[in-house]
Design a protein around this motif. Structure first.
Motif, short mmCIF file in Angstrom:
data_model
loop_
_atom_site.label_atom_id
_atom_site.label_comp_id
_atom_site.label_asym_id
_atom_site.label_seq_id
_atom_site.Cartn_x
_atom_site.Cartn_y
_atom_site.Cartn_z
N LEU A 48 7.50 4.39 9.14
CA LEU A 48 8.78 3.70 8.96
C LEU A 48 9.92 4.57 9.47
O LEU A 48 10.85 4.09 10.15
N GLY A 49 9.89 5.84 9.18
CA GLY A 49 10.91 6.77 9.65
C GLY A 49 10.93 6.83 11.17
O GLY A 49 12.00 6.88 11.80
N LYS B 9 10.04 4.50 13.15
CA LYS B 9 10.61 3.22 13.63
C LYS B 9 12.14 3.30 13.60
O LYS B 9 12.81 2.86 14.54
N PHE B 10 12.68 3.90 12.52
CA PHE B 10 14.14 4.05 12.44
C PHE B 10 14.65 5.00 13.53
O PHE B 10 15.70 4.77 14.13
N PHE C 244 14.52 3.15 16.73
CA PHE C 244 15.62 2.18 16.76
C PHE C 244 16.94 2.90 17.02
O PHE C 244 17.77 2.44 17.80
N GLY C 245 17.17 4.02 16.40
CA GLY C 245 18.39 4.81 16.60
C GLY C 245 18.50 5.28 18.04
O GLY C 245 19.59 5.25 18.64
#
Length: 191
Positions: free
Chosen positions: A38-39, A41-42, A45-46
């Protein structure tokens, strides 16, 4: 238009760069830590947002500014067209409102012009009649004078004929000899 093409090219490049990171974040190894995935993915995305921000920071505001300017121009043109249409509408309403007055004015103008034309025609007719009357009088006087002259000539001719006839009857050969002698004496007396 060029800014849109550039933006698409940057977006495709960013997507190609981020594809391996997305694959890693999707957990290509079956049993990884879900919080780590999940991290990632963030983070992906960032990174995507950062790349898109740097790639599109000039083109998007310019495109929005251009769009805003086009809309402002279109609104201004629409406002001017509306004002012109409203002015025309007011003009036509005024003309319709004053149409009866305009018709009455035109009718009065036509009647006045008709009277002026009638007076002009009557004046010309009077002048023509006066001219014809003068010509007729002159013709009549000329005819009277010619008739008088002709009568005088005929009277003179008759008087001469009558005088000749009277002289022939009253003036015989003896009188002719006396007249010739008298004339000769006078002519000789002149010399």
């Amino acid at each position: 238009m060029r800014s849109l093409v550039r933006a698409r090219a940057v977006a495709l490049s960013a997507a190609a760069l981020l594809l391996p990171a997305v694959a890693f974040a999707s957990g290509g190894e079956g049993g990884g830590n879900p919080w780590f995935a999940l991290g990632m993915k963030f983070v992906n995305f960032g990174i995507l947002v950062g790349i898109l921000y740097f790639a599109l920071r000039k083109t998007v505001p310019q495109a929005l500014q251009d769009r805003r300017e086009n809309i402002r121009r279109a609104l201004e043109e629409s406002r001017k067209a509306l004002e012109a249409a409203q002015a025309k509408l007011r003009e036509y309403k005024d003309r319709v409102a004053h149409l009866e007055d305009e018709i009455a004015r035109l009718r009065a103008d036509f009647e006045a012009e008709g009277k002026r034309q009638q007076e002009r025609i009557l004046a010309e007719a009077d002048k023509a009649a006066e001219s014809i009357r003068r010509q007729a009088e002159a013709s009549a006087q000329s005819e009277v004078k010619r008739a008088r002259d002709q009568l005088r000539a005929e009277a003179a001719q008759l008087a001469v004929s009558l005088a000749e006839e009277i002289l022939r009857k009253a003036y015989g050969p003896e009188d002719q000899k006396k007249a010739v002698a008298f004339t000769v004496e006078r002519v000789e007396g002149l010399h």
